[in-house]
Design an enzyme around this catalytic site. Structure first.
Site, PDB file in Angstrom:
ATOM      1  N   ASP A 129       1.262   7.957  -4.503  1.00  0.00           N
ATOM      2  CA  ASP A 129       0.290   6.992  -3.988  1.00  0.00           C
ATOM      3  C   ASP A 129       0.456   5.617  -4.653  1.00  0.00           C
ATOM      4  OD1 ASP A 129      -1.844   6.321  -2.349  1.00  0.00           O
ATOM      5  OD2 ASP A 129      -3.027   8.071  -2.900  1.00  0.00           O
ATOM      6  N   TRP A 164       1.158   2.869   1.913  1.00  0.00           N
ATOM      7  CA  TRP A 164       0.418   2.402   3.105  1.00  0.00           C
ATOM      8  C   TRP A 164       1.181   1.313   3.871  1.00  0.00           C
ATOM      9  CZ3 TRP A 164      -2.615   1.104  -1.617  1.00  0.00           C
ATOM     10  CH2 TRP A 164      -3.121   2.250  -2.220  1.00  0.00           C
ATOM     11  N   ASP A 186      -5.427   4.899   5.482  1.00  0.00           N
ATOM     12  CA  ASP A 186      -5.832   6.295   5.665  1.00  0.00           C
ATOM     13  C   ASP A 186      -6.390   6.591   7.053  1.00  0.00           C
ATOM     14  OD1 ASP A 186      -5.121   6.339   3.060  1.00  0.00           O
ATOM     15  OD2 ASP A 186      -7.015   7.153   2.309  1.00  0.00           O
TER      16      ASP A 186
END
Ligand code: GLA
Length: 377
Positions: A129, A164, A186
């Site tokens: 992440d 992302w 998300d």
């Protein structure tokens, strides 16, 4: 022998969408059981991935990450062994920043020791992440570092990069050694989120291929508004559309629902072998947008390795309407002497040969997906 990881889009299950921080050894074991008992492993799903919130808030005296004993009293190695005993693979989660998104220790400047720890636990997949990255640290370099640290372990660990889509990830993530890269923020379990993520993929089809796939985020199929990202929920028609899009766009397929208690319909959607076969096509080509009427009615087309095509018709509008696709728009001139034989992969049915094109009337948010063969007529 080291094999090529991510030859086709990775398939598995991830704890985050439904369970968030509510994870435990027993949840993971029961999920592994359900992967086998409810037909998911046979359909191709193999990674069982623990997302954020698995660790203690601090490292041990040697600087190693440690599992939260309240959640994982038997330790990660025992859980990993259990998952492997089911002929499944084990995935875990860390973060390129100083902390994970939920505030647990991140791997920043601990990349090599953490990769060693994961390898020693028998980890086969690492989701990585991007929260709490120090401002002056270079994001792409941090993914290269973890990519290198994982390779240095000598263990085959699939590297699932999750920044992302930041820093134009599509242009460098493959070179950083990732096997899949998240292109969006998300997902949420509602129709708008599915639509938005889909439309963010336009013109990205060239950045997803064998060895490293564009990850459109974990699936919400079967959540029906319950769980960590269950904001609103979808109906079965929308879940079918969601799954069709992820399959056509060759995204990794990581189930995010509670597969211990999934509806029959959601199970059927997630295990439809003909639809999954499109996702897993070995050439890994992306789909191009072949038809767009009113920015609500779309058809995407993708060449498959056996000479056929996958064609998806989608109605993103809120009314029942038709989606139109003249074959001219996908490369077939009117007087070519060829037509297109269609097979409906959701219904498992050959529906005929069509000369000039094919239009499909669809309910709001519904879709139809075909395998198409170019044939002499
Ligand atoms: C980020 C990721 C999610 C999930 C959470 C965990 O938001 O994008 O997929 O891993 O962190 O905290």
């Amino acid at each position: 022998m080291i094999q090529m990881l991510s030859k086709t889009p990775p398939m598995g299950w991830n704890s985050w969408n439904t369970f968030g921080g509510q994870i435990s050894d027993s949840l993971l074991r029961e999920t592994a059981d359900a992967m086998v008992d409810n037909g998911f492993r046979d359909a191709g799903y193999k990674y069982v991935v623990i997302d954020d919130c698995w660790s203690k808030l601090s490292r041990d005296e040697n600087g190693r990450l440690q599992a939260d004993e309240a959640k994982f009293p038997k330790g990660m190695r025992a859980l990993s062994d259990y998952i492997h005993s089911k002929d499944l693979l084990f995935g875990m989660y860390s973060c390129a920043g100083t902390r994970t998104c939920a505030g647990f220790p991140g791997s920043f400047e601990h990349e090599f020791i953490d990769a060693e720890t994961f390898a020693s636990w028998g980890v086969d997949f690492l989701k990585y992440d991007f929260c709490f990255k120090p401002n002056k640290a270079d994001g792409p370099l941090l993914y290269k570092r973890m990519g290198m640290a994982l390779r240095a372990t000598g263990r085959e660990i699939l590297f699932s990069a999750c920044n992302w889509g930041g820093d134009n990830a599509e242009t460098w993530m493959r070179s950083a050694g990732a096997h899949m890269w998240r292109s969006t923020g998300d997902i949420q379990d509602n129709w708008n989120s599915i639509k938005d993520i889909t439309m963010m993929q336009l013109n990205k089809e060239c950045y997803s291929a064998t060895g490293c796939f564009n990850d459109m985020d974990m699936l919400v199929v079967g959540m029906y508004g319950k769980g960590n990202v269950g904001f609103g929920g979808c109906n079965d028609e929308e879940y079918k559309t969601h799954f069709s899009l992820w399959c056509l766009f060759n995204s990794p397929l990581m189930i995010g629902s509670d597969i211990r208690n999934l509806s029959k319909k959601a199970t059927e959607i997630l295990t439809n072998k003909e639809v999954i076969a499109i996702n897993q096509d070995e050439e890994g080509r992306g789909a191009y947008l072949a038809s767009n009427w009113d920015n609500t009615r779309y058809a995407w087309v993708r060449p498959l390795s056996n000479g056929e095509y996958a064609i998806g018709y989608f109605n993103f509008s809120d009314t029942r309407t038709d989606v139109i696709l003249p074959w001219w728009d996908i490369g077939l001139p009117l007087h070519s002497g060829y037509g297109v034989a269609l097979r409906d992969v959701w219904e498992h049915e050959d529906i005929g040969v069509f000369k000039e094109g094919f239009n499909k009337i669809l309910d709001p948010h519904a879709c139809a997906v075909y395998r198409a063969k170019i044939v002499k007529i």
